[in-house]
Scaffold this motif. Structure first.
Motif, PDB file in Angstrom:
ATOM      1  N   VAL A   1       1.862 -27.988   1.128  1.00 37.95           N
ATOM      2  CA  VAL A   1       1.103 -28.527   0.002  1.00 37.95           C
ATOM      3  C   VAL A   1       0.826 -30.008   0.197  1.00 37.95           C
ATOM      4  CG1 VAL A   1       1.204 -29.030  -2.482  1.00 37.95           C
ATOM      5  CG2 VAL A   1       1.926 -26.790  -1.629  1.00 37.95           C
ATOM      6  N   GLY A   2       1.798 -30.716   0.764  1.00 35.89           N
ATOM      7  CA  GLY A   2       1.666 -32.150   0.984  1.00 35.89           C
ATOM      8  C   GLY A   2       2.814 -32.892   0.325  1.00 35.89           C
ATOM      9  N   LEU A   3       3.568 -33.624   1.132  1.00 31.84           N
ATOM     10  CA  LEU A   3       4.703 -34.359   0.598  1.00 31.84           C
ATOM     11  C   LEU A   3       4.226 -35.329  -0.479  1.00 31.84           C
ATOM     12  CD1 LEU A   3       6.640 -35.095   3.919  1.00 31.84           C
ATOM     13  CD2 LEU A   3       7.104 -33.331   2.226  1.00 31.84           C
ATOM     14  N   GLY A   4       4.928 -35.342  -1.572  1.00 31.65           N
ATOM     15  CA  GLY A   4       4.545 -36.218  -2.672  1.00 31.65           C
ATOM     16  C   GLY A   4       3.671 -35.530  -3.705  1.00 31.65           C
ATOM     17  N   GLU A   5       3.075 -34.380  -3.331  1.00 30.74           N
ATOM     18  CA  GLU A   5       2.251 -33.633  -4.286  1.00 30.74           C
ATOM     19  C   GLU A   5       3.138 -32.857  -5.255  1.00 30.74           C
ATOM     20  OE1 GLU A   5      -1.057 -33.582  -4.667  1.00 30.74           O
ATOM     21  OE2 GLU A   5      -1.283 -35.096  -3.095  1.00 30.74           O
ATOM     22  N   SER A   6       2.726 -32.763  -6.486  1.00 30.43           N
ATOM     23  CA  SER A   6       3.489 -32.038  -7.495  1.00 30.43           C
ATOM     24  C   SER A   6       3.266 -30.538  -7.353  1.00 30.43           C
ATOM     25  CB  SER A   6       3.071 -32.502  -8.893  1.00 30.43           C
ATOM     26  OG  SER A   6       3.702 -31.712  -9.890  1.00 30.43           O
ATOM     27  N   ILE A   7       4.356 -29.761  -7.434  1.00 21.92           N
ATOM     28  CA  ILE A   7       4.276 -28.297  -7.413  1.00 21.92           C
ATOM     29  C   ILE A   7       4.941 -27.798  -8.691  1.00 21.92           C
ATOM     30  CG2 ILE A   7       4.794 -26.184  -6.137  1.00 21.92           C
ATOM     31  CD1 ILE A   7       5.147 -27.824  -3.644  1.00 21.92           C
ATOM     32  N   PRO A   8       4.163 -27.565  -9.746  1.00 21.92           N
ATOM     33  CA  PRO A   8       4.759 -27.143 -11.022  1.00 21.92           C
ATOM     34  C   PRO A   8       5.611 -25.884 -10.905  1.00 21.92           C
ATOM     35  CG  PRO A   8       2.464 -27.761 -11.321  1.00 21.92           C
ATOM     36  CD  PRO A   8       2.704 -27.731  -9.840  1.00 21.92           C
ATOM     37  N   ASP A   9       5.122 -24.907 -10.127  1.00 22.64           N
ATOM     38  CA  ASP A   9       5.857 -23.649  -9.957  1.00 22.64           C
ATOM     39  C   ASP A   9       5.731 -23.199  -8.503  1.00 22.64           C
ATOM     40  OD1 ASP A   9       7.062 -21.204  -9.985  1.00 22.64           O
ATOM     41  OD2 ASP A   9       5.613 -20.231 -11.323  1.00 22.64           O
ATOM     42  N   PRO A  10       6.769 -23.406  -7.683  1.00 23.25           N
ATOM     43  CA  PRO A  10       6.682 -23.012  -6.268  1.00 23.25           C
ATOM     44  C   PRO A  10       6.616 -21.509  -6.055  1.00 23.25           C
ATOM     45  CG  PRO A  10       8.913 -23.702  -6.817  1.00 23.25           C
ATOM     46  CD  PRO A  10       8.064 -24.012  -8.014  1.00 23.25           C
ATOM     47  N   TYR A  11       6.841 -20.732  -7.113  1.00 21.52           N
ATOM     48  CA  TYR A  11       6.783 -19.272  -7.001  1.00 21.52           C
ATOM     49  C   TYR A  11       5.549 -18.691  -7.686  1.00 21.52           C
ATOM     50  CZ  TYR A  11      11.555 -19.916  -5.419  1.00 21.52           C
ATOM     51  OH  TYR A  11      12.660 -20.314  -4.722  1.00 21.52           O
TER      52      TYR A  11
END
Length: 305
Positions: A118-128
């Motif tokens: 996704v990109g380091l530093g990018e927010s991932i609200p729900d990794p699943y």
């Protein structure tokens, strides 16, 4: 169509892009329905898959639900870790003694690679989030699928009973080399690997083959890892078992020969407990005193991944 991170999406089954128009989708479905119909020599499994794909995305409402990550029952798909009682059985009967964290190492690796993708530093609200997971590269989806398979096997193993001891996520060499489950009981000592390649698998010359594999040699890898643990603990394995989803094997179980006295078997998940309780053909049972000695050696030698 199995609900797995490795399953082909309905768009992939129908051979269209996710951005295809409703008309393109309909034409692809009708063409594949004719090509795969068993009455004209088509593949029955593909025919069923085409029908299942159409049920998932054939109507505007169903397609919108799928694209939002919902199942045909309008329930969100979730591959997040369970917040319930985990791998412990709900029965009041005594359970197998278990150690380790099934699926933990693969989930950890999945999250690491997902963040990199996704990109380091990018927010991932729900990794699943199913929509995110389906877009991820195969390596990342495979890690999650295997974690889910490993957790499901662990739930089954917990019901074996008090006569069995189970170690999960057992380190077997390098940082990412491990045996999913080591099981000790009256029928022997078993190294078990849980896999989900997302499609049917065949057996040839002592190894798994199929379009779903990307160069993996799961039987060879399991045997090598079992040798590492066996040397460290000074024990001998009775069997090396590779567990696959039921729909991915034509036969309930198939022998792949032996490795240093340990029978190698690939089997459906639904017959795993029967194999462990009844034992493998011609395998030597383990007596009470020997079980105690082997368990002591394993407890002293096993490290977790």
């Amino acid at each position: 169509m199995p609900d797995s991170p490795m399953s082909a999406s309905p768009y992939e089954v129908l051979g269209v892009l996710a951005s295809a128009s409703d008309d393109e989708l309909r034409r692809a479905y009708r063409r594949l329905l004719r090509e795969t119909h068993p009455d004209v020599g088509g593949d029955p499994q593909r025919f069923i898959a085409v029908q299942a794909a159409w049920e998932r995305i054939g109507s505007p409402d169903a397609r919108a639900d799928y694209d939002r990550g919902r199942t045909p029952r309008q329930e969100p798909t979730s591959w997040a870790p369970s917040s319930g009682p985990g791998t412990r059985p709900t029965s009041t009967r005594p359970a197998a003694r278990t150690f380790g964290h099934p699926g933990g190492r693969r989930r950890e690796r999945y999250l690491d690679l997902l963040r990199e993708w996704v990109g380091l530093g990018e927010s991932i609200p729900d990794p699943y989030d199913p929509v995110l997971v389906r877009r991820a590269p195969r390596e990342i989806r495979h890690l999650l699928a295997d974690a889910l398979a490993e957790e499901e096997t662990a739930r089954r193993l917990a019901t074996l009973g008090i006569g069995y001891t189970v170690w999960h996520d057992v380190a077997a060499g390098g940082a990412d080399e491990k045996i999913d489950h080591v099981v000790l009981g009256p029928t022997g000592l078993f190294a078990i690997q849980s896999e989900d390649f997302g499609a049917p698998i065949a057996v040839r010359r002592g190894e798994l083959v199929g379009d779903a594999l990307a160069g993996e040699r799961p039987i060879h890898e399991l045997a090598a890892r079992a040798r590492t643990v066996a040397r460290s603990a000074r024990v001998r394995f009775t069997g090396l078992l590779l567990v696959l989803p039921d729909a991915h094997l034509d036969e309930p179980a198939e022998s792949l020969g032996s490795s240093r006295g340990a029978e190698q078997v690939v089997l459906r998940a639904s017959v795993l407990l029967t194999a462990l309780r009844d034992g493998l053909p011609d395998a030597r049972a383990v007596g009470g005193n020997e079980i105690f000695e082997v368990r002591t050696r394993l407890q002293a030698a096993i490290r977790f991944a």
